[in-house]
Design a protein around this motif. Structure first.
Motif, PDB file in Angstrom:
ATOM      1  N   GLN A  98     -26.680 -36.171 -32.392  1.00  0.00           N
ATOM      2  CA  GLN A  98     -27.045 -37.247 -31.464  1.00  0.00           C
ATOM      3  C   GLN A  98     -26.648 -38.614 -32.033  1.00  0.00           C
ATOM      4  N   ALA A  99     -26.903 -38.821 -33.321  1.00  0.00           N
ATOM      5  CA  ALA A  99     -26.545 -40.098 -33.953  1.00  0.00           C
ATOM      6  C   ALA A  99     -25.035 -40.290 -33.990  1.00  0.00           C
ATOM      7  N   VAL A 100     -24.299 -39.220 -34.291  1.00  0.00           N
ATOM      8  CA  VAL A 100     -22.835 -39.312 -34.324  1.00  0.00           C
ATOM      9  C   VAL A 100     -22.290 -39.632 -32.938  1.00  0.00           C
ATOM     10  N   LEU A 101     -22.804 -38.960 -31.914  1.00  0.00           N
ATOM     11  CA  LEU A 101     -22.332 -39.213 -30.554  1.00  0.00           C
ATOM     12  C   LEU A 101     -22.616 -40.650 -30.122  1.00  0.00           C
ATOM     13  N   ALA A 102     -23.778 -41.159 -30.469  1.00  0.00           N
ATOM     14  CA  ALA A 102     -24.103 -42.546 -30.122  1.00  0.00           C
ATOM     15  C   ALA A 102     -23.170 -43.519 -30.835  1.00  0.00           C
ATOM     16  N   HIS A 103     -22.837 -43.220 -32.097  1.00  0.00           N
ATOM     17  CA  HIS A 103     -21.926 -44.073 -32.856  1.00  0.00           C
ATOM     18  C   HIS A 103     -20.516 -44.014 -32.259  1.00  0.00           C
ATOM     19  N   ILE A 104     -20.074 -42.827 -31.881  1.00  0.00           N
ATOM     20  CA  ILE A 104     -18.764 -42.696 -31.238  1.00  0.00           C
ATOM     21  C   ILE A 104     -18.723 -43.520 -29.954  1.00  0.00           C
ATOM     22  N   ALA A 105     -19.803 -43.492 -29.204  1.00  0.00           N
ATOM     23  CA  ALA A 105     -19.849 -44.244 -27.944  1.00  0.00           C
ATOM     24  C   ALA A 105     -19.660 -45.741 -28.178  1.00  0.00           C
ATOM     25  N   ARG A 106     -20.138 -46.248 -29.325  1.00  0.00           N
ATOM     26  CA  ARG A 106     -19.962 -47.670 -29.627  1.00  0.00           C
ATOM     27  C   ARG A 106     -18.521 -47.982 -30.036  1.00  0.00           C
ATOM     28  N   TRP A 107     -17.890 -47.047 -30.746  1.00  0.00           N
ATOM     29  CA  TRP A 107     -16.544 -47.281 -31.282  1.00  0.00           C
ATOM     30  C   TRP A 107     -15.424 -46.939 -30.291  1.00  0.00           C
ATOM     31  N   GLU A 108     -15.627 -45.879 -29.535  1.00  0.00           N
ATOM     32  CA  GLU A 108     -14.503 -45.262 -28.832  1.00  0.00           C
ATOM     33  C   GLU A 108     -13.796 -46.162 -27.818  1.00  0.00           C
ATOM     34  N   PRO A 109     -14.488 -47.065 -27.131  1.00  0.00           N
ATOM     35  CA  PRO A 109     -13.738 -47.964 -26.236  1.00  0.00           C
ATOM     36  C   PRO A 109     -12.707 -48.829 -26.958  1.00  0.00           C
ATOM     37  N   HIS A 110     -12.851 -48.963 -28.268  1.00  0.00           N
ATOM     38  CA  HIS A 110     -11.927 -49.780 -29.058  1.00  0.00           C
ATOM     39  C   HIS A 110     -10.887 -48.935 -29.796  1.00  0.00           C
TER      40      HIS A 110
END
Length: 470
Positions: A31-43
């Protein structure tokens, strides 16, 4: 007990201990990894087939195994990404190009199969450029991938998304492939660790001359942990090495492992681009650190030539042209124009020219083995240049000079020797600089040990990049 709100930053070793101690669960980590990916992935645009629900389903299954005392091993429940050209059952594999007709893969390729059997949570596939033939994240199928250290720069390639994902903290474990530097270049430009193993150490499907799969991680010991799972024979790879009892856990060494080790220092590839001063200085400083730790460092003369590099380039052009000629015109038109121009330049090659080009593969192999014979390990830059602008397909941005940056990396694909990339410094602009450590054929564990010892002597590293706040 692990006390860390940044669960996505934890190593695979730390996660394994936390799962055993019941201080963390695979579900909360994923869950923490997915949330972190969500912050990074648009960039960054590092992922392909990112499926949070599927990842969480795997995490719940892993959590149940840990609770029953039936964990499958040290990778059970640890998040992992897989480069998109490594087949995963039921998923299409575009190989980075819009020209490929998408079909579901019938089975997991060997690396994916081993990770799934080990209980690792496959969070996502990662992006790559057209046919894996660029050292960038530029693709006619995927959105342009970028470098988390500087979004204006390329993460390298062809394991572009994997390199960016590892540096950005999309979990601790990632796997890519390498035929001329495609693991080591993104590792160098993203500041992470990778091992291109001896040919056949990690079986792949389909196999190809010089092609290897390898771990991409933030730490040497996490890569060694992956090797425990990945380095198993598989009959689908005609070059798969036989089973061997390698103590991958002994990659954890003290600095005294370096005493008396003979190291060759190569600062000139003998072909391609000249080494930039900041890179030369960082590698020279790494050599001094090795000497201070008791190694015997001896400068080497270049053993590659421009004829070797050009020969490999020209054979790959003809191979790619043959593949492109088999495509219907509408599909061929979707290929990245840079790749089209590169491949189509082979149309005028004669049979003799192609034969002479092919002969350079063996010439490179023989020269590399001979040059390395007197040393235990060889260190060099990974790349002669810092990362290019993200939009550029290659450092030269010239399809007729496409491989000028792989003079240090490609020899070890042809000689089948293991070679790693580990961060050894930073440019004035704050970008990582990669040190290559190559070993004798089959000495994958030794390369990991020397890299681990260097990890201990290289000094403090800068903090990993954070996602933009806007």
């Amino acid at each position: 007990m692990v006390v860390n709100a940044r669960l996505y930053d934890l190593s695979a070793q730390e996660l394994g201990r936390a799962y055993r101690e019941r201080s963390l669960s695979p579900v909360e980590v994923v869950q923490a990894v997915l949330a972190h990916i969500a912050r990074w992935e648009p960039h960054l645009h590092a992922t392909y087939l990112l499926r949070p629900d599927a990842a969480l389903e795997q995490a719940r299954a892993s959590q149940a195994r840990w609770q029953r005392g039936e964990a499958r091993g040290p990778l059970d429940g640890v998040p992992v990404t897989i480069k998109e050209n490594i087949a995963t059952r039921g998923d299409p594999m575009p190989s980075g190009t819009a020209a490929v007709e998408l079909r579901a893969a019938a089975a997991d390729a060997p690396p994916a199969a081993r990770l799934r059997e080990a209980g690792a949570v496959i969070v996502s596939k990662t992006t790559m450029p057209d046919y894996g033939m660029l050292s960038s994240g530029l693709s006619s199928f995927h959105t342009l991938a970028r470098n988390p250290w500087d979004l204006r720069k390329t993460p390298g390639g062809s394991s572009a998304g994997a390199g960016a994902a590892a540096a950005a903290g999309y979990g601790p474990l990632h796997i890519g492939t390498d035929i001329g530097g495609s693991l080591r270049l993104p590792a160098a430009w993203c500041g992470i660790f990778t091992l291109k193993p001896s040919l056949g150490r990690i079986p792949i499907d389909p196999p190809y001359m010089g092609r290897a799969a390898g771990p991409m991680t933030r730490t040497v010991l996490d890569a060694a942990l992956m090797m425990q799972v990945l380095a198993q024979p598989d009959a689908r790879d005609s070059m798969s090495l036989p089973a061997q009892d390698i103590a991958w856990g002994s990659a954890e060494v003290a600095v005294d492992r370096l005493r008396g080790v003979r190291i060759g220092l190569l600062l000139d590839a003998g072909c391609g681009l000249a080494v930039e001063p900041e890179i030369r200085a960082a590698v020279a400083q790494a050599a001094r650190l090795f000497e201070q730790a008791g190694t015997i460092v001896e400068p080497m003369q270049p053993f590659m030539s421009q004829a070797m590099l050009d020969g490999m380039d020209h054979l790959w052009r003809m191979r790619s042209l043959t593949d492109l000629n088999a495509l219907p015109p509408a599909q061929r038109a979707r290929v990245l124009p840079y790749i089209l121009q590169w491949a189509e330049s082979a149309a005028a090659f004669s049979g003799e020219h192609v034969f002479r080009a092919f002969s350079q593969f063996h010439a490179t192999r023989a020269a590399t083995v001979a040059a390395c014979a007197k040393y235990d390990y060889v260190i060099s830059p990974v790349s002669p240049n810092m990362p290019a602008p993200a939009e550029d397909p290659s450092p030269t941005n010239d399809p007729l000079r496409p491989l000028e940056h792989i003079g240090f990396t490609v020899p070890y694909n042809m000689s089948e020797q293991p070679a790693a990339s580990i961060n050894c410094g930073y440019s004035e602009g704050g970008l990582p600089i990669g040190l290559q450590i190559a070993g004798q054929r089959f000495d994958d564990l030794g390369v990991l040990q020397i890299a681990r010892a260097f990890e201990l002597i290289r000094g403090p590293q800068r903090a990993w990049p954070e996602p933009p706040t806007v």
